[in-house]
Design a protein around this motif. Structure first.
Motif, mmCIF file in Angstrom:
data_model
loop_
_atom_site.group_PDB
_atom_site.id
_atom_site.type_symbol
_atom_site.label_atom_id
_atom_site.label_comp_id
_atom_site.label_asym_id
_atom_site.label_seq_id
_atom_site.Cartn_x
_atom_site.Cartn_y
_atom_site.Cartn_z
ATOM 1 N N VAL A 84 0.807 -1.212 0.000
ATOM 2 C CA VAL A 84 0.000 0.000 0.000
ATOM 3 C C VAL A 84 0.852 1.280 0.000
ATOM 4 C CG1 VAL A 84 -0.276 0.079 2.517
ATOM 5 C CG2 VAL A 84 -2.027 1.079 1.048
ATOM 6 N N PHE A 85 2.068 1.224 0.533
ATOM 7 C CA PHE A 85 2.927 2.410 0.570
ATOM 8 C C PHE A 85 3.722 2.609 -0.722
ATOM 9 C CE2 PHE A 85 2.175 1.923 5.109
ATOM 10 C CZ PHE A 85 1.937 3.237 5.476
ATOM 11 N N TRP A 86 3.568 1.697 -1.686
ATOM 12 C CA TRP A 86 4.312 1.774 -2.943
ATOM 13 C C TRP A 86 3.363 1.689 -4.140
ATOM 14 C CZ3 TRP A 86 9.758 2.022 -3.044
ATOM 15 C CH2 TRP A 86 10.379 1.911 -1.798
ATOM 16 N N PRO A 87 2.324 2.506 -4.205
ATOM 17 C CA PRO A 87 1.352 2.362 -5.298
ATOM 18 C C PRO A 87 1.816 2.965 -6.622
ATOM 19 C CG PRO A 87 0.748 4.222 -3.948
ATOM 20 C CD PRO A 87 1.932 3.556 -3.269
ATOM 21 N N HIS A 136 8.743 5.940 9.524
ATOM 22 C CA HIS A 136 8.372 7.320 9.791
ATOM 23 C C HIS A 136 9.560 8.208 9.418
ATOM 24 C CE1 HIS A 136 6.936 10.913 11.743
ATOM 25 N NE2 HIS A 136 5.794 10.303 12.027
ATOM 26 N N GLY A 137 9.307 9.228 8.635
ATOM 27 C CA GLY A 137 10.371 10.098 8.156
ATOM 28 C C GLY A 137 11.107 10.856 9.240
ATOM 29 N N ARG A 159 2.199 10.001 3.007
ATOM 30 C CA ARG A 159 1.473 8.887 2.415
ATOM 31 C C ARG A 159 0.527 8.349 3.481
ATOM 32 N NH1 ARG A 159 3.544 7.409 -2.364
ATOM 33 N NH2 ARG A 159 5.688 7.945 -2.777
ATOM 34 N N LEU A 160 -0.729 8.205 3.084
ATOM 35 C CA LEU A 160 -1.740 7.653 3.984
ATOM 36 C C LEU A 160 -1.755 8.356 5.341
ATOM 37 C CD1 LEU A 160 -1.162 3.876 3.184
ATOM 38 C CD2 LEU A 160 -2.856 5.401 2.172
ATOM 39 N N GLY A 161 -1.498 9.651 5.335
ATOM 40 C CA GLY A 161 -1.539 10.437 6.556
ATOM 41 C C GLY A 161 -0.278 10.386 7.402
ATOM 42 N N ARG A 166 10.658 6.064 2.247
ATOM 43 C CA ARG A 166 10.663 4.744 1.611
ATOM 44 C C ARG A 166 12.099 4.369 1.229
ATOM 45 N NH1 ARG A 166 6.212 4.562 -3.028
ATOM 46 N NH2 ARG A 166 7.656 6.053 -3.935
ATOM 47 N N TYR A 167 12.444 3.117 1.510
ATOM 48 C CA TYR A 167 13.786 2.605 1.262
ATOM 49 C C TYR A 167 13.728 1.336 0.426
ATOM 50 C CZ TYR A 167 15.735 5.824 4.620
ATOM 51 O OH TYR A 167 16.138 6.969 5.252
#
Length: 178
Positions: A84-87, A136-137, A159-161, A166-167
């Motif tokens: 879901v975090f890589w759409p 979390h960034g 992303r998504l609130g 992303r790594y």
């Protein structure tokens, strides 16, 4: 694909097989939530890591417990090919992991690196090209941990609130050498 990766000197990824495995994973995640809360580090809530929430958000086959020298030390959720975090990118041939947690009793002993190595071996033996994760960034130590292991930052944006970093890490094939 084998069910267990690694030997006694490695962290092993053991697929969950029963409800008590979900309870154990929730306990590891709750320890992590509390450790981060004490350090004022952003992370999940208790509600997000209770067994019911975990079962609602993850497939039953995605939960893996981490074992080191016959001791349960943590957990991780693993998925293949989509996340879901890589759409926005083609994620075929990827292994994703989420909520990697090491118990307080074993935290800071190098077992996180061994867990990442086990995940890399899983990706390699599954003939995947990428090992991908997000965090979390606003967690500079965790981000540095991933980068020191060899992950490259893809991006950081909401992303998504969430503030998500992303790594990804390219995995060399077990069969072709590339």
């Amino acid at each position: 694909m084998a069910d267990v990766f690694g030997d006694d000197d490695d962290v092993q990824l053991i697929p969950a097989t029963c409800d008590s495995d979900w309870t154990l994973a929730s306990d590891f995640l709750l320890e992590t939530v509390e450790r981060c809360r004490r350090q004022k580090i952003p992370l999940w809530t208790h509600e997000q890591v209770c067994v019911a929430a975990l079962k609602q958000n993850y497939h039953s086959h995605s939960l893996h417990l981490l074992r080191y020298r016959d001791i349960w030390i943590g957990c991780v959720f693993i998925s293949f090919d989509s996340d879901v975090f890589w759409p926005d990118i083609d994620t075929n041939s990827s292994v994703f992991f989420h909520k990697l947690a090491i118990s307080d009793a074993y935290h800071g002993q190098g077992l996180g690196e061994k867990a990442l190595a086990a995940l890399g071996n899983l990706a390699k033996h599954s003939q995947r090209r990428w090992l991908r994760c997000d965090c979390h960034g606003a967690r500079p130590r965790l981000r540095a941990f991933y980068q020191a292991f060899g992950f490259d930052l893809v991006d950081r944006k909401p992303r998504l609130g969430f503030d998500v970093a992303r790594y990804q890490m390219r995995i060399e094939s077990a069969h072709t050498g590339n």
